[in-house]
Every structure is written in structure tokens, then in C-alpha cells.
Design a protein around this motif. Structure first.
Motif, short mmCIF file in Angstrom:
data_model
loop_
_atom_site.label_atom_id
_atom_site.label_comp_id
_atom_site.label_asym_id
_atom_site.label_seq_id
_atom_site.Cartn_x
_atom_site.Cartn_y
_atom_site.Cartn_z
N THR A 195 21.67 234.90 90.68
CA THR A 195 20.74 235.42 89.66
C THR A 195 21.32 235.43 88.26
O THR A 195 20.57 235.52 87.29
CB THR A 195 20.30 236.85 90.00
N GLY A 196 22.65 235.38 88.14
CA GLY A 196 23.26 235.49 86.83
C GLY A 196 23.34 236.92 86.31
O GLY A 196 23.66 237.15 85.14
N GLN A 197 23.11 237.90 87.18
CA GLN A 197 23.13 239.30 86.78
C GLN A 197 24.56 239.77 86.52
O GLN A 197 25.46 239.56 87.33
CB GLN A 197 22.50 240.18 87.86
N LEU A 198 24.78 240.43 85.39
CA LEU A 198 26.06 241.03 85.04
C LEU A 198 26.05 242.50 85.43
O LEU A 198 25.21 243.27 84.97
CB LEU A 198 26.30 240.88 83.53
N LEU A 199 26.99 242.88 86.29
CA LEU A 199 27.06 244.25 86.76
C LEU A 199 27.89 245.12 85.81
O LEU A 199 28.79 244.63 85.12
CB LEU A 199 27.66 244.31 88.16
N ASP A 200 27.60 246.41 85.83
CA ASP A 200 28.36 247.38 85.04
C ASP A 200 29.61 247.74 85.84
O ASP A 200 29.64 248.70 86.61
CB ASP A 200 27.50 248.62 84.78
N MET A 201 30.65 246.96 85.64
CA MET A 201 31.88 247.12 86.42
C MET A 201 32.58 248.44 86.13
O MET A 201 33.18 249.05 87.01
CB MET A 201 32.81 245.94 86.18
N LYS A 202 32.49 248.88 84.89
CA LYS A 202 33.12 250.15 84.53
C LYS A 202 32.49 251.31 85.29
O LYS A 202 33.19 252.17 85.85
CB LYS A 202 32.97 250.38 83.02
N ARG A 203 31.17 251.34 85.35
CA ARG A 203 30.47 252.44 86.03
C ARG A 203 30.77 252.43 87.52
O ARG A 203 31.08 253.47 88.12
CB ARG A 203 28.97 252.31 85.79
N ILE A 204 30.67 251.25 88.14
CA ILE A 204 30.89 251.14 89.59
C ILE A 204 32.31 251.56 89.94
O ILE A 204 32.54 252.29 90.92
CB ILE A 204 30.60 249.70 90.06
N THR A 390 21.76 220.21 85.83
CA THR A 390 21.70 221.62 86.17
C THR A 390 22.14 221.71 87.63
O THR A 390 22.55 220.71 88.21
CB THR A 390 20.29 222.21 86.01
N ASP A 391 22.05 222.87 88.25
CA ASP A 391 22.32 222.88 89.68
C ASP A 391 21.24 223.65 90.44
O ASP A 391 20.48 224.43 89.88
CB ASP A 391 23.74 223.35 90.03
N TRP A 392 21.19 223.34 91.71
CA TRP A 392 20.18 223.87 92.61
C TRP A 392 20.84 224.80 93.61
O TRP A 392 21.89 224.48 94.16
CB TRP A 392 19.48 222.72 93.36
N ARG A 393 20.22 225.97 93.82
CA ARG A 393 20.69 226.89 94.83
C ARG A 393 19.53 227.29 95.72
O ARG A 393 18.48 227.72 95.23
CB ARG A 393 21.31 228.15 94.18
N GLU A 394 19.74 227.10 97.03
CA GLU A 394 18.73 227.47 97.99
C GLU A 394 18.46 228.98 97.93
O GLU A 394 19.39 229.75 97.66
CB GLU A 394 19.17 227.09 99.42
N PRO A 395 17.22 229.43 98.14
CA PRO A 395 16.12 228.59 98.59
C PRO A 395 15.27 227.99 97.46
O PRO A 395 14.56 227.03 97.68
CB PRO A 395 15.27 229.57 99.41
N ASN A 396 15.35 228.54 96.21
CA ASN A 396 14.37 228.07 95.24
C ASN A 396 14.78 228.34 93.80
O ASN A 396 13.98 228.80 93.00
CB ASN A 396 13.01 228.74 95.50
N VAL A 397 16.02 228.07 93.44
CA VAL A 397 16.45 228.39 92.09
C VAL A 397 17.16 227.21 91.43
O VAL A 397 18.04 226.59 92.03
CB VAL A 397 17.37 229.63 92.09
N ILE A 398 16.75 226.91 90.21
CA ILE A 398 17.48 226.00 89.33
C ILE A 398 18.30 226.87 88.38
O ILE A 398 17.76 227.74 87.70
CB ILE A 398 16.51 225.10 88.54
N ARG A 399 19.60 226.66 88.37
CA ARG A 399 20.47 227.41 87.47
C ARG A 399 20.81 226.53 86.27
O ARG A 399 21.29 225.40 86.44
CB ARG A 399 21.76 227.85 88.17
N ALA A 400 20.56 227.04 85.08
CA ALA A 400 20.87 226.32 83.85
C ALA A 400 21.71 227.23 82.97
O ALA A 400 21.32 228.37 82.69
CB ALA A 400 19.60 225.91 83.13
N ALA A 401 22.87 226.74 82.54
CA ALA A 401 23.81 227.59 81.80
C ALA A 401 24.22 226.91 80.49
O ALA A 401 25.11 226.05 80.49
CB ALA A 401 25.04 227.89 82.65
N PRO A 402 23.58 227.26 79.38
CA PRO A 402 24.05 226.76 78.09
C PRO A 402 25.34 227.46 77.68
O PRO A 402 25.34 228.64 77.33
CB PRO A 402 22.90 227.08 77.14
N VAL A 403 26.45 226.75 77.75
CA VAL A 403 27.77 227.32 77.49
C VAL A 403 28.04 227.30 75.99
O VAL A 403 27.95 226.23 75.36
CB VAL A 403 28.85 226.52 78.25
#
Length: 424
Positions: A195-204, A390-403
Motif C-alpha cells: 500500500t505504500g503506507q508509512l507507519l508511525d514508528m516512534k509511537r509503536i 511500474t510494477d504489479w502486485r497481486e491481486p490487483n495493484v499497480i505500484r508507481a513510485a516517482p523517486v
């Protein structure tokens, strides 16, 4: 909100970008004499142009000096990994003594779990996410079995949301509290790969430490992508690969962080190897182990110099760019523009499952395509045929990352225009 969707606006954004010139410091893949649209740095970063000269220098050193290369020249091989340490420490927000470049990610994960997963009859559980990267889950499962426990009894799973597919940090913290008397370790991603989600590592980390639970992070999709402060967040350990956002080449040597309160403790249990032994007595070749009182004490063997040379070249580019802070600023602008263009041009034909708020994501947007009977994987194949990586991840996601180091606002505009043409 309506935005300017013209090519001219994208070019104007690039003209105002203080980091735009860094694109010229990377090799952009070409097809039929035309640059590919490369938005897959989250899988393999592009090659910095300075890599060839630095790697060639080591090859020539080997040619000229043979074994003497370990001790001679401005960058002798014996301490070569130390030349990377200060730059890597800045990338992850650590003290120099807490960071070492060694092995690969899953090897380092096993080494860290050997130290930080010390289960007892009452405390034997590991908290991991339900959609963990497979090698992380496999490492956790195998470590549990090695200690004589059953994964079904010892794995606590943080579930992804049924509708959003995101992890709830509140739910993670609740799980830690609910299992506070039986948890031995929390192992989570810094940025979730799907998902590209960034977790709150400090809190955890703070919640887990409240109950004396060790915390480790897989930073494969976070390092070189988002700001990190591992020392300040009091993280126990972290591991990462260097071939994604750190642009160090396929299969590059990975990295490891061990907080100084552990790194300086020679009594910490570990899998030992002679490269982790006290440097001043290492070559006395005695059958005893005296660990270096830094993260280097977890090293096993002397590292592959040619891979370290490529990492050194890439880290120099990061330093020249001013580190993570300016890159993060551009990344927020770039992904914000990306998200707005997708919404404006494709509307409800796309579903962005990455969090919409910048502080909860890196530079990757994970996109589900709503195209009726046409599967998303077919759309991905058509993007590839159009010269778009881009890349494909099952089951249904195209991941696109503008670096931000090498992608442009024009790249993002081209991608959205290409995708619009395909789904239309």
C-alpha cells in the motif's frame, strides 16, 4: 480541486525544482533510442553514473595490488565498510556506532531475531502484519519453530482494513496492550510494500517498550524514501536492503541498525562471525569471540567490496543532494501532483489505496484500476508495452513510485496521460 493538467505546467514545475539536475546523474533505461518512463525505483533504483568509476577503481586496485588492496590505497578493503557508515547513519537517523552495512535484508533479519527474539514459556509471541512481505513472515515462522514453538500459537497478526487495506496504528497499539504479557517482539514495516503506507514508528516503539517488548522494523521501502530517526525513536533494531531507493544495484549488500544501548553490550546473544570480532585482535586467529562494541559486532564475514563500492557511489549522491530533507520536500510535492492528476484525469476509474496524507506515505502510490471486465494486470502489461516501467502486485495493484532524485513532474504527467489513454 481542479489543477492545471497541461504539459506546460509540468515543465514549469520541473523548471522550478532545485533538485531537477540530479536526474542527469542517473542512467535512464532506453528503448528504441527513447528514455523509458521509469517509476519503479521502489523495486530497483536506477544506476548513478558515478558507480562505474568507483567500482572500476576497485577492480583496478585488485589488478594492481592483489591482496595488498586490503591495506593500501586511500580506501583499503579491510575497513571499506566504515567509509559508508557516516552517510548511512545520516540516512536512517542513527549514531555511527549503531549502523553497519552487511549481508542482505533477510540474513540480517535472522541475525537480529537471534538476538532480540528470546522467547520464554510465557513470552513467545511475535506481532507481525497480516500482509507482511513473504520473506519477513517466513523468517518469523522459522524462528518460532527453531525455538520449539508453533506459529499458530506464537504469531499475533495486525490485520489490514477490509475496505482501505491499510493498517490501523490504533489497532496495532491495542494488540500490543492486549498481548503485553506474552509478546516477545514486534516486527513491522516502516513503509508497507503493497500500500505504500508509512507507519508511525516512534509511537509503536514507545507503546511496545512500555511493556518491555523489543521492536524491529523492516525498512526496505522506507530507507532513502522517508525521514528516519531510529536512534531518537528508541527502536531496538532495523534492517533494510540498499537496492531500492538507495540505488545500489541488484542484490546489493543490505544494512542494519542496532540501538547503542544494545550495540555496546557485548553480552548480547548473537550468531558470531570473525568479522564481528575486536579489530585489534581479529588476526591473532584465536578461538574466542570478543565482539566489537558497536553494530559491527553482528558482522559475520568480510563484505563484497564491489557491492560496497556501488553503495558508496549512491550515498555520495544523497549527500550532494543535501540528504533526505530536501528529497522528502520534493517527494511530497511530486506525489501530491501525482495524486491530483490521477483524480482529475481518471476520477473513479482509479482507486489510490495509499494514504492521502503526505505524512502517512512515501513516494509510492498504489493504484487499483476499475476497468470493468479488463483485469488490472492487463493494464499493467499495456503500460509496459507503452514504455512505462511500474510494477504489479497481486491481486490487483499497480505500484508507481516517482523517486525525487531522478523522476520529474513531466514523468508523472506522461504516466497519467498514458494510463488515461489505456483505460479509456
Amino acid at each position: 480541486m481542479t489543477i492545471d493538467t497541461s504539459t506546460e505546467h509540468a515543465l514549469a514545475l520541473d523548471a522550478a525544482d532545485p533538485l531537477a539536475s540530479f536526474r542527469d546523474r542517473f542512467w535512464i533505461p532506453e528503448s528504441d533510442g527513447k528514455q523509458q518512463l521509469y517509476l519503479v525505483g521502489n523495486s530497483l533504483g536506477l544506476q548513478p553514473k558515478n558507480v562505474a568509476s568507483i567500482v572500476t577503481e576497485e577492480l583496478e586496485k585488485w589488478q594492481r595490488l592483489g591482496v595488498r588492496g586490503h591495506f593500501e590505497s586511500d580506501r583499503p578493503w579491510l575497513p571499506f565498510h566504515e567509509f559508508l557508515t557516516p552517510m548511512m547513519a545520516r540516512i536512517v537517523g542513527a549514531q555511527d556506532t549503531e549502523v553497519v552495512v552487511m549481508n542482505t535484508l533477510t540474513v540480517n533479519l535472522h541475525l537480529m531475531m537471534t538476538t532480540f527474539y528470546r522467547p520464554t514459556k510465557t513470552r513467545h509471541k511475535i506481532l507481525i502484519e497480516s500482509h507482511a512481505f513473504p520473506s519477513d513472515y517466513q523468517a518469523v515462522e522459522s524462528q518460532i519453530k527453531l525455538h520449539g514453538f508453533e506459529p499458530r500459537d506464537s504469531i499475533v497478526t495486525a490485520k489490514h482494513g477490509a475496505e482501505t487495506e491499510l493498517l490501523s496504528e490504533d489497532a496495532i497499539c491495542d494488540l500490543i496492550e492486549q498481548n503485553r504479557d506474552s509478546l516477545a517482539l514486534v516486527l513491522l514495516p516502516g513503509v508497507q510494500y503493497y500500500t505504500g503506507q508509512l507507519l508511525d514508528m516512534k509511537r509503536i516503539t514507545a507503546v511496545a517498550h512500555r511493556y518491555n517488548v523489543s521492536v524491529g522494523f523492516d525498512l526496505a521501502h522506507a530507507v532513502g524514501n522517508v525521514p528516519l530517526a531510529l536512534h531518537g525513536w528508541d527502536v531496538d533494531f532495523a534492517v533494510w536492503c540498499n537496492y531500492k531507493y538507495l540505488n545500489s544495484g541488484p542484490g546489493a549488500v543490505g544494512g542494519c541498525f542496532v540501538h547503542e544501548r544494545h550495540a555496546t553490550d557485548k553480552s548480547m546473544p548473537r550468531m558470531a562471525g570473525w568479522w564481528g570480532h575486536d579489530k585489534s585482535t581479529r588476526f591473532q586467529m584465536e578461538n574466542r569471540f570478543d565482539p566489537i562494541p558497536t553494530a559491527e559486532g553482528w558482522q559475520l564475514s568480510n563484505p563484497p567490496i564491489l557491492s560496497l563500492a556501488a553503495i558508496l557511489a549512491s550515498l555520495q549522491v544523497f549527500d550532494d543532494a543535501g540528504g533526505i530533507s530536501p528529497l522528502r520536500e520534493k517527494s511530497i510535492r511530486l506525489t501530491g501532483y501525482f495524486e491530483a492528476l490521477l483524480n482529475e484525469e481518471l476520477g473513479d476509474r482509479v482507486n489510490i489505496i495509499t494514504p492521502r496524507t503526505p505524512h502517512q506515505r512515501g513516494c509510492q502510490l498504489s493504484i487499483e484500476i476499475a476497468t470493468g471486465d479488463v483485469p488490472g494486470k492487463r493494464i499493467h502489461q499495456q503500460l509496459e508495452a507503452a514504455g512505462t516501467d511500474t510494477d504489479w502486485r497481486e491481486p490487483n495493484v499497480i505500484r508507481a513510485a516517482p523517486v525525487p532524485l531522478y523522476n520529474s513532474f513531466e514523468d508523472v504527467h506522461r504516466f497519467v496521460a498514458t494510463l488515461k489513454g489505456i483505460v479509456s
